[in-house]
Design an enzyme around this catalytic site. Structure first.
Site, short mmCIF file in Angstrom:
data_model
loop_
_atom_site.label_atom_id
_atom_site.label_comp_id
_atom_site.label_asym_id
_atom_site.label_seq_id
_atom_site.Cartn_x
_atom_site.Cartn_y
_atom_site.Cartn_z
N THR A 144 -25.31 64.37 34.61
CA THR A 144 -25.76 64.39 33.22
C THR A 144 -26.85 65.44 33.01
O THR A 144 -27.59 65.78 33.94
CB THR A 144 -26.32 62.99 32.84
N ASP A 145 -26.98 65.90 31.77
CA ASP A 145 -28.08 66.82 31.45
C ASP A 145 -29.42 66.09 31.41
O ASP A 145 -30.48 66.72 31.38
CB ASP A 145 -27.83 67.54 30.11
N GLU A 146 -29.38 64.74 31.43
CA GLU A 146 -30.64 63.98 31.33
C GLU A 146 -31.52 64.17 32.56
O GLU A 146 -32.71 63.87 32.52
CB GLU A 146 -30.34 62.49 31.07
N TYR A 169 -32.25 55.57 34.70
CA TYR A 169 -30.89 56.12 34.78
C TYR A 169 -30.92 57.58 35.22
O TYR A 169 -30.26 57.97 36.20
CB TYR A 169 -30.18 55.99 33.43
N LYS A 173 -29.56 59.43 38.68
CA LYS A 173 -28.56 60.52 38.69
C LYS A 173 -29.14 61.77 39.35
O LYS A 173 -28.45 62.48 40.09
CB LYS A 173 -28.08 60.84 37.26
P1 NAD Z 1 -19.00 54.24 31.92
O1 NAD Z 1 -20.16 53.32 32.03
O2 NAD Z 1 -18.14 54.19 30.70
O3 NAD Z 1 -18.02 54.02 33.18
C1 NAD Z 1 -18.50 53.86 34.48
C2 NAD Z 1 -17.36 53.31 35.33
O4 NAD Z 1 -17.83 53.21 36.68
C3 NAD Z 1 -16.89 51.92 34.92
O5 NAD Z 1 -15.50 51.87 34.85
C4 NAD Z 1 -17.43 51.01 36.02
O6 NAD Z 1 -16.60 49.87 36.26
C5 NAD Z 1 -17.45 51.95 37.21
N1 NAD Z 1 -18.44 51.55 38.23
C6 NAD Z 1 -19.73 51.25 38.03
N2 NAD Z 1 -20.31 50.90 39.19
C7 NAD Z 1 -19.35 51.01 40.15
C8 NAD Z 1 -19.34 50.81 41.56
N3 NAD Z 1 -20.43 50.37 42.23
N4 NAD Z 1 -18.20 51.05 42.23
C9 NAD Z 1 -17.09 51.47 41.58
N5 NAD Z 1 -17.04 51.65 40.24
C10 NAD Z 1 -18.15 51.43 39.53
O7 NAD Z 1 -19.59 55.69 32.15
P2 NAD Z 1 -19.16 57.09 31.50
O8 NAD Z 1 -19.85 57.26 30.21
O9 NAD Z 1 -17.68 57.23 31.56
O10 NAD Z 1 -19.84 58.10 32.54
C11 NAD Z 1 -19.12 58.50 33.70
C12 NAD Z 1 -19.99 59.43 34.52
O11 NAD Z 1 -20.33 60.57 33.75
C13 NAD Z 1 -21.29 58.81 34.99
O12 NAD Z 1 -21.53 59.26 36.31
C14 NAD Z 1 -22.33 59.38 34.03
O13 NAD Z 1 -23.58 59.49 34.65
C15 NAD Z 1 -21.74 60.74 33.73
N6 NAD Z 1 -22.08 61.28 32.39
C16 NAD Z 1 -21.90 60.52 31.26
C17 NAD Z 1 -22.17 61.08 30.02
C18 NAD Z 1 -21.95 60.31 28.74
O14 NAD Z 1 -22.31 60.79 27.66
N7 NAD Z 1 -21.31 59.15 28.77
C19 NAD Z 1 -22.67 62.39 29.93
C20 NAD Z 1 -22.83 63.13 31.11
C21 NAD Z 1 -22.52 62.56 32.34
P1 TYD Z 2 -26.98 56.62 23.90
O1 TYD Z 2 -25.59 56.60 23.34
O2 TYD Z 2 -27.52 55.38 24.52
O3 TYD Z 2 -27.07 57.88 24.91
P2 TYD Z 2 -28.35 58.52 25.67
O4 TYD Z 2 -29.52 57.65 25.53
O5 TYD Z 2 -27.86 58.60 27.08
O6 TYD Z 2 -28.56 59.87 25.05
O7 TYD Z 2 -27.98 57.04 22.75
C1 TYD Z 2 -27.90 58.26 22.08
C2 TYD Z 2 -29.10 58.37 21.18
O8 TYD Z 2 -29.03 57.37 20.15
C3 TYD Z 2 -30.42 58.14 21.89
O9 TYD Z 2 -31.40 59.02 21.32
C4 TYD Z 2 -30.75 56.68 21.57
C5 TYD Z 2 -30.18 56.52 20.19
N1 TYD Z 2 -29.67 55.17 19.82
C6 TYD Z 2 -30.05 54.57 18.62
O10 TYD Z 2 -30.84 55.14 17.85
N2 TYD Z 2 -29.50 53.36 18.30
C7 TYD Z 2 -28.63 52.71 19.11
O11 TYD Z 2 -28.18 51.57 18.78
C8 TYD Z 2 -28.26 53.31 20.34
C9 TYD Z 2 -27.29 52.63 21.29
C10 TYD Z 2 -28.79 54.56 20.65
#
Ligand code: NAD
Ligand code: TYD
Length: 362
Positions: A144-146, A169, A173
């Site tokens: 993630t960019d975070e 989180y 990461k």
């Molecule tokens: P998500 O929470 O939707 O899915 C995570 C999946 O991992 C789930 O299916 C869960 O069952 C599985 N999981 C969790 N713990 C596990 C374990 N111990 N063993 C096996 N499986 C396990 O997450 P996402 O939003 O699809 O993100 C996927 C990846 O991309 C993550 O690594 C996250 O850090 C990264 N990422 C997410 C975003 C975003 O905006 N969602 C952005 C950048 C990077």
């Molecule tokens: P989120 O989807 O949790 O992603 P991240 O925190 O990883 O960027 O949240 C996106 C943005 O929205 C973040 O600035 C937090 C804000 N947010 C709200 O304002 N209300 C909400 O109910 C949620 C879930 C997030």
């Protein structure tokens, strides 16, 4: 449609960890439906996993599901022995910032220890391969960019921006990114690393911002905005991210990292406004029009990062990847999908998801 343009995936066996999650399932669907790769989805099915997102590929001969915890060394060792993969794309993680504030332990365990277990098992397996297979093998860590921390009003994260993670989180990461780098530098494991901005699209868990807005708005519930709603995120449509992952896997240089972003910077208030406008248009008869009247400002998230922005110049220049969707087109498709698939939110309610506010632990 099977295409042969994905040099990195055709006829190969690819492990996708976290394939029952939001981004992992988008990648699995693309790999099974658009390439001739065999895909092994390794997922523990935590609260965040949902096999409903994989119905379109579940019957394919090239799709396999292994319900495993990535922290379980024996189970991971077995799947390497059973399937002998050509690549692993590692997405399994605890992914929700608010949950990491309330309970960091599972983030440390899965994101750091789980990545360590995977690296060790991948390395053990990789050492058994012949030279050609060794050279072709890839361990792609999806991050993630975070990890870069928070930006002020200007500037964007590049691949050389220093790491300053602020939430449990993002810190977990960041730690996993460092482990992946170390297993390349020290042991020669052929790794790839990508750091992406906020994803949105179909099949996202209802705890995340955009599904929360849509679900609450159509049900006449308050739409919670943390703080003043002036935090900025750079939004990327999930299928664009999956395409970027495929490009990196196929053409990325071993040991390199790539930033992935959508060139779509919006404040949370702007995002809520755009979603509410779309709902007003698509649901003209709704008793909750105008949906923006449901916005409610709530206590801010502790340590809330102000702004994220990605400079995606490297992946464009070196791998010729750029997003296909604008925020306007991707958001419209997303809102339409949630309206056409009400069973998605219903399936989470059945699993016990109750949309209570998370992440206020001091
Ligand atoms: P998500 O929470 O939707 O899915 C995570 C999946 O991992 C789930 O299916 C869960 O069952 C599985 N999981 C969790 N713990 C596990 C374990 N111990 N063993 C096996 N499986 C396990 O997450 P996402 O939003 O699809 O993100 C996927 C990846 O991309 C993550 O690594 C996250 O850090 C990264 N990422 C997410 C975003 C975003 O905006 N969602 C952005 C950048 C990077
Ligand atoms: P989120 O989807 O949790 O992603 P991240 O925190 O990883 O960027 O949240 C996106 C943005 O929205 C973040 O600035 C937090 C804000 N947010 C709200 O304002 N209300 C909400 O109910 C949620 C879930 C997030």
């Amino acid at each position: 449609m099977i295409t042969s343009d994905m040099a990195g995936s055709d006829k190969k066996t690819i492990f996708v960890t976290g394939g029952a999650g939001f981004i992992g399932s988008a990648l699995v669907r693309q790999l099974v439906l658009e390439t001739s790769a065999t895909v092994v989805n390794i997922d523990k099915l935590t609260y965040a996993g949902n096999l409903a997102s994989l119905v379109s590929v579940a019957e394919s001969e090239r799709y396999h599901f292994e319900q495993c915890d990535i922290c379980d060394r024996e189970a991971i060792s077995r799947v390497f022995r059973d399937y002998r993969p050509d690549a692993i794309v590692h997405l399994a993680a605890e992914s929700h910032v608010d949950r990491s504030i309330d309970g960091p332990g599972s983030f440390i365990h899965t994101n750091i220890h789980g990545t360590y277990v995977l690296l060790e098992q991948a390395l053990t397996y990789w050492k058994t391969l012949d030279d050609a297979k060794k050279a072709a093998f890839r361990f792609h860590h999806v991050s993630t960019d975070e990890v870069y921390g928070s930006l002020g009003d200007i500037g964007a994260f590049t691949e050389t921006t220093s790491y300053e993670p602020n939430s449990p989180y993002s810190a977990s990461k960041a730690a996993s990114d460092h482990l992946v780098r170390a297993w390349h530098q020290t042991y020669g494991l052929p790794v790839l690393l990508s750091n992406c901005s906020n994803n949105y699209g179909p099949y996202q868990h209802p705890e995340k911002l955009i599904p929360t807005i849509i679900s609450n708005a159509i049900n006449g519930q308050p739409i919670p905005i943390y703080g003043k709603g002036d935090n900025v995120r750079d939004w990327l449509f999930v299928d664009d991210h999956a395409h970027a992952l495929r490009s990196i896997l196929a053409k990325g240089k071993v040991g390199e990292k790539y930033n992935v972003g959508g060139h779509n910077e919006f404040s949370n208030m702007q995002v809520v406004g755009l979603v509410c406008d779309l709902l007003d248009e698509l649901l003209p008869q709704s008793e909750y029009n105008p949906h923006a009247s449901l916005i409610e400002f709530v206590t801010d998230r502790p340590g809330h990062d102000k702004r994220y922005a990605i400079d995606a110049g490297k992946i464009k220049a070196e791998l010729n990847w750029s997003p296909s969707e604008t925020f306007e087109s991707g958001l419209r498709a997303t809102v339409q999908w949630y309206l056409e698939n009400p069973e998605w939110h219903a399936s989470w309610s059945k699993k016990g998801f109750d949309s209570q506010r998370l992440g206020l632990r001091q």
